[in-house]
Design an enzyme around this catalytic site. Structure first.
Site, PDB file in Angstrom:
ATOM      1  N   CYS B 178      63.431  48.168 121.084  1.00 57.86           N
ATOM      2  CA  CYS B 178      64.889  48.147 121.720  1.00 57.86           C
ATOM      3  C   CYS B 178      65.540  47.438 122.026  1.00 57.86           C
ATOM      4  O   CYS B 178      65.548  46.600 121.879  1.00 57.86           O
ATOM      5  CB  CYS B 178      64.755  50.301 121.598  1.00 57.86           C
ATOM      6  SG  CYS B 178      63.984  50.261 122.442  1.00 57.86           S
ATOM      7  N   ARG B 179      66.676  48.641 122.992  1.00 58.30           N
ATOM      8  CA  ARG B 179      67.491  47.815 123.503  1.00 58.30           C
ATOM      9  C   ARG B 179      66.763  47.135 124.586  1.00 58.30           C
ATOM     10  O   ARG B 179      67.014  46.044 125.709  1.00 58.30           O
ATOM     11  CB  ARG B 179      68.484  48.751 124.077  1.00 58.30           C
ATOM     12  CG  ARG B 179      68.948  48.885 123.178  1.00 58.30           C
ATOM     13  CD  ARG B 179      69.984  50.255 123.705  1.00 58.30           C
ATOM     14  NE  ARG B 179      71.118  50.635 122.406  1.00 58.30           N
ATOM     15  CZ  ARG B 179      71.752  52.222 122.449  1.00 58.30           C
ATOM     16  NH1 ARG B 179      70.282  52.701 122.821  1.00 58.30           N
ATOM     17  NH2 ARG B 179      72.160  52.750 121.588  1.00 58.30           N
TER      18      ARG B 179
END
Lengths: 224, 224
Positions: B178-179
DNA sequence: TTATCATTCTATCAATTAATAGAATGATGG
DNA sequence: CCATCATTCTATTAATTGATAGAATGATAA
């Protein structure tokens, strides 16, 4: 969700350690060698009380550790990576802040004015040291030199430069270095030595960066 | 002497940009893709006015740049190196601050509790992608995926995960990312998918770190 | 031009930070 | 144990920062 915010707040605490000019000065000196509160206060031109508080803030930020030795408290960087962090911060500042350029232009004024030879990079210096084509000059105070220096370097503290010229070769190029890119000592040394006819240039970084890059360093044995 | 202090004060200005949890959150989102003030305010859970002021402080610190596009103002990181800076800050915090360990233990609670498989490192992931032995899952929102993602990644935003299970292989290990390391999305994805019987683990970093390392990324072409 | 909307500016208040001086602590050496 | 000295703690002050609400700006579209 509050957990991630907590993480960011804690990270911010580390950054806050770096977010003050005096603390950056303290870190620059700690990058040379560990030192006592009093010594750091003198070097950074702070009162002892004030230096103590800044050092404690740095400790809370995880950037330095403290260790008592007799009457004195010695501080040191927790980590070699902190030098890398400072270098990165500097590079980002140099490319992105106009103010930084203005100040650097002032610091490098002499150098730029007379179309001088560029400072030597780390890679160039490594190569030149291997072939032995240069002499390496460390112009930091003796105590910092003793705590660690580049291999084969001669130490002549800047204020003794004129009295110890015989130690310097006339037939080789001299490369002078000091505490780091913003330290004025090597700039001064180059200016003085050029005026005296030596062939000399600066190393664009300093001892801490050399060490943080994992390159070999020497220490002076203290006869106990 | 005042000159060096000025330099340190200016450097401190950059650090000050990083010295606030909300600003670090904004930077984390900007590391995914450029975004408007309003979008950033929503993502970081701030009022628009407050977000605007923090972004301007980041701009003064040389960490972001702003560009007007019609009614909206788009902010982006000035530099790939800022992701490196944040990563370094994180690493230093993780090794030197007890508080950090406590918070990370909480974030990774599930993972540690059940003696789970360790998250995959960047080097491992690179190798696994080359041999094609894994499927790569990007659980960020579609807009961030569109702005840039790892090669061959499938995008299923975390809130649509249950409805799009058919896109995921049952015979291969899945790696979710993800981030970045503190983003909870991939943790959630792993938890959900494990419960459904998938073989799945996390990538220990995220898209920004992959990109900052100079590794190849893909973008979705927007049909204009 | 005017209405609209995103963003920035301004003023204000509460909270935090830096500097200072002086008291307290804690280790050492007689 | 006491005197000494380096360092840290405490209280106080001035300065800076972050959050908020509302006014001002600047771009777009009717």
């Amino acid at each position: 969700m509050t957990c991630k915010q907590d993480l960011h707040n804690t990270l911010a605490l580390v950054a806050q350690g770096l977010a003050n000019g005096h603390r950056l000065t303290l870190l620059e000196h700690l990058a040379q060698s560990e030192a006592s509160v009093e010594r750091l206060a003198n070097l950074a031109d702070l009162s002892v009380g004030n230096a103590s508080q800044h050092l404690q803030q740095l400790r809370r930020a995880g950037l330095v550790t403290a260790q008592r030795d007799g009457k004195q408290m010695f501080y040191r960087l927790t980590d070699e990576r902190i030098i890398t962090l400072l270098t990165l911060l500097r590079q980002i500042a140099e490319t992105n802040l106009a103010e930084m350029e203005r100040l650097l232009a002032r610091l490098f004024a002499d150098e730029n004015a007379s179309g001088e030879i560029k400072a030597m990079s780390r890679v160039e210096l490594q190569a030149a040291l291997e072939t032995g084509e240069i002499a390496l000059l460390d112009v930091r105070p003796q105590s910092e030199f003793a705590a660690g220096h580049l291999p084969e370097a001669i130490n002549i503290p800047i204020d003794q430069l004129e009295t110890m010229l015989t130690l310097l070769p006339r037939d080789k190029e001299i490369v002078a270095y000091c505490r780091g890119p913003y330290c004025v000592l090597s700039h001064e040394a180059v200016k003085k030595l050029r005026a005296l006819g030596f062939k000399v240039r600066r190393f664009e970084e300093g001892f801490p960066e050399w060490k943080a890059a994992g390159l070999p360093v020497q220490r002076m044995e203290l006869h106990s």
